[in-house]
Write a protein that holds these residues in place. Structure first.
Motif, PDB file in Angstrom:
ATOM      1  N   GLY A 148     -74.726  80.844 -25.687  1.00  0.00           N
ATOM      2  CA  GLY A 148     -74.147  79.571 -25.270  1.00  0.00           C
ATOM      3  C   GLY A 148     -74.103  78.556 -26.400  1.00  0.00           C
ATOM      4  N   GLY A 149     -74.039  77.286 -26.032  1.00  0.00           N
ATOM      5  CA  GLY A 149     -73.972  76.226 -27.030  1.00  0.00           C
ATOM      6  C   GLY A 149     -75.261  75.425 -27.093  1.00  0.00           C
ATOM      7  N   ARG A 150     -75.263  74.423 -27.947  1.00  0.00           N
ATOM      8  CA  ARG A 150     -76.400  73.516 -28.095  1.00  0.00           C
ATOM      9  C   ARG A 150     -75.878  72.077 -28.106  1.00  0.00           C
ATOM     10  N   VAL A 151     -76.574  71.214 -27.413  1.00  0.00           N
ATOM     11  CA  VAL A 151     -76.315  69.779 -27.475  1.00  0.00           C
ATOM     12  C   VAL A 151     -77.632  69.112 -27.836  1.00  0.00           C
ATOM     13  N   TRP A 152     -77.600  68.262 -28.853  1.00  0.00           N
ATOM     14  CA  TRP A 152     -78.808  67.587 -29.312  1.00  0.00           C
ATOM     15  C   TRP A 152     -78.843  66.169 -28.753  1.00  0.00           C
ATOM     16  N   ARG A 153     -79.978  65.836 -28.142  1.00  0.00           N
ATOM     17  CA  ARG A 153     -80.164  64.497 -27.591  1.00  0.00           C
ATOM     18  C   ARG A 153     -81.593  64.024 -27.890  1.00  0.00           C
ATOM     19  N   ARG A 154     -81.731  62.704 -28.047  1.00  0.00           N
ATOM     20  CA  ARG A 154     -83.047  62.088 -28.194  1.00  0.00           C
ATOM     21  C   ARG A 154     -83.282  61.201 -26.984  1.00  0.00           C
ATOM     22  N   PRO A 155     -84.334  61.438 -26.219  1.00  0.00           N
ATOM     23  CA  PRO A 155     -84.590  60.592 -25.051  1.00  0.00           C
ATOM     24  C   PRO A 155     -85.064  59.209 -25.454  1.00  0.00           C
ATOM     25  N   LEU A 156     -85.008  58.289 -24.499  1.00  0.00           N
ATOM     26  CA  LEU A 156     -85.636  56.994 -24.689  1.00  0.00           C
ATOM     27  C   LEU A 156     -87.145  57.170 -24.694  1.00  0.00           C
ATOM     28  N   SER A 157     -87.805  56.437 -25.548  1.00  0.00           N
ATOM     29  CA  SER A 157     -89.260  56.379 -25.572  1.00  0.00           C
ATOM     30  C   SER A 157     -89.673  54.975 -25.157  1.00  0.00           C
TER      31      SER A 157
END
Length: 350
Positions: A148-157
């Protein structure tokens, strides 16, 4: 919105014996021919979980944990870290994702495995952003790890002001933060859930209700009054500008997220997409409120800040608020906070 308040002092801590040391795993090479090691956090209380999501015939190396409370999450995640899982599957809604990320930060640090999210909750804003179908299965997620694919995300801290930057203890990770009328909308969303409305339908129903309240209610109505808050932008906490509409100490609504696609096609941040974004609405007049649908669809042109609608990106911001705010569907207490971006995570997609 749950009746209880999510207290930072109650965030489960990881005892040194549970946070077992391990060497960084790096990224799993694709098409190795070796079955991946899979860890599943299964929330049996999630809206769409019926106990029938464990069908997995291709990969036998699947470890499934069903923690009954937040306090049990750190041990389950520590065991998965010790196993060196290649894929962490979160089976639940946005609240389950928030709890897993919050409890897992002290265990995985900056070395998280790839993550897949099965949209099983009442709200699944993250999977809307990732483009994950509602019927995504565990087996399909495992196959997507290599194909499959990859999506990069950074959550709120979200951490109390004064806490050490980057310190896992006492900070929560999530993807959608809101206050003021957003808190009221979350309460209305809970009522909509009881009537059988979920996901984007909830966004539409509560959005229409909020608009009607703001159009026809008086200034003292909670939908128009908002909440007393101070927002400071960047590391130096530069005060956010105010349009002059209404009480400058109040904001009718605050909404912040690192997601790039929102449910129901909403474009709350205008043309801004990546990183930490926020929109704050002053106590705007009714004639501007009537234009909100156009703003949410990205069709309202001109200087929105002069109208009392502030859309911007920030490296971080501080929030001092006198009423509870919402992080991924749950209420957090009033107080002083620092909001920034958490670790960069790789999410597996179809």
């Amino acid at each position: 919105m749950p009746g209880s308040i999510y207290e930072f002092a109650q965030i489960p801590r990881v005892a040194p014996a549970d946070a077992r040391s391990r060497a960084p795993r790096g990224r799993r090479p694709r098409d190795t021919g070796k079955p991946p090691s899979i860890g599943v956090i299964y929330n049996p209380r999630s809206h769409r979980n019926l106990g029938a999501d464990f069908d997995c015939g291709v990969s036998p190396q699947v470890y499934i944990a069903q923690p009954q409370a937040r306090a049990q999450l750190p041990l389950a995640l520590a065991e998965m870290a010790e196993r060196g899982v290649d894929l962490l599957v979160i089976n639940g809604g946005d609240g389950t994702v928030r709890d897993v990320l919050t409890c897992g930060q002290a265990i995985f640090g900056d070395d998280w495995p790839a993550i897949a999210v099965l949209p099983k909750g009442k709200t699944n804003a993250l999977t809307v952003d990732l483009g994950v179908p509602d019927d995504w299965t565990l087996q399909a997620a495992i196959e997507a790890l290599d194909h499959g694919g990859r999506v990069w995300r950074r959550p709120l801290s979200v951490a109390p002001a004064g806490s050490a930057p980057g310190e896992p203890a006492g900070r929560a990770l999530g993807f959608v933060l809101g206050a003021g009328a957003f808190t009221k909308a979350t309460q209305a969303g809970q009522s909509a859930h009881k009537l059988g409305a979920f996901n984007s339908v909830v966004v539409a129903v509560t959005g229409i209700w909020a608009l009607l309240q703001s159009l026809f209610a008086g200034r003292s109505n909670p939908w128009r009054r908002g909440a007393r808050m101070r927002i400071g932008l960047g590391a130096n906490g530069v005060p956010m500008a105010h349009s002059g509409h209404g009480d400058p100490a109040m904001r009718q609504l605050l909404f912040a997220s690192t997601l790039e696609r929102l449910p129901a096609g909403i474009k709350a941040f205008g043309t801004l997409k990546s990183g930490l974004k926020l929109v704050a609405i002053d106590q705007i007049p009714r004639r501007t409120t009537a234009l909100i649908p156009l703003a949410l669809m990205g069709r309202l042109k001109g200087p929105l800040r002069d109208r009392g609608i502030h859309q911007l990106a920030a490296t971080q911001f501080s929030l001092s608020i006198e009423e509870p705010f919402i992080l991924d569907g749950e209420a957090f207490p009033a107080g002083d906070y620092r909001i920034e971006q958490g670790p960069e995570l790789a999410f597996v997609t179809p």
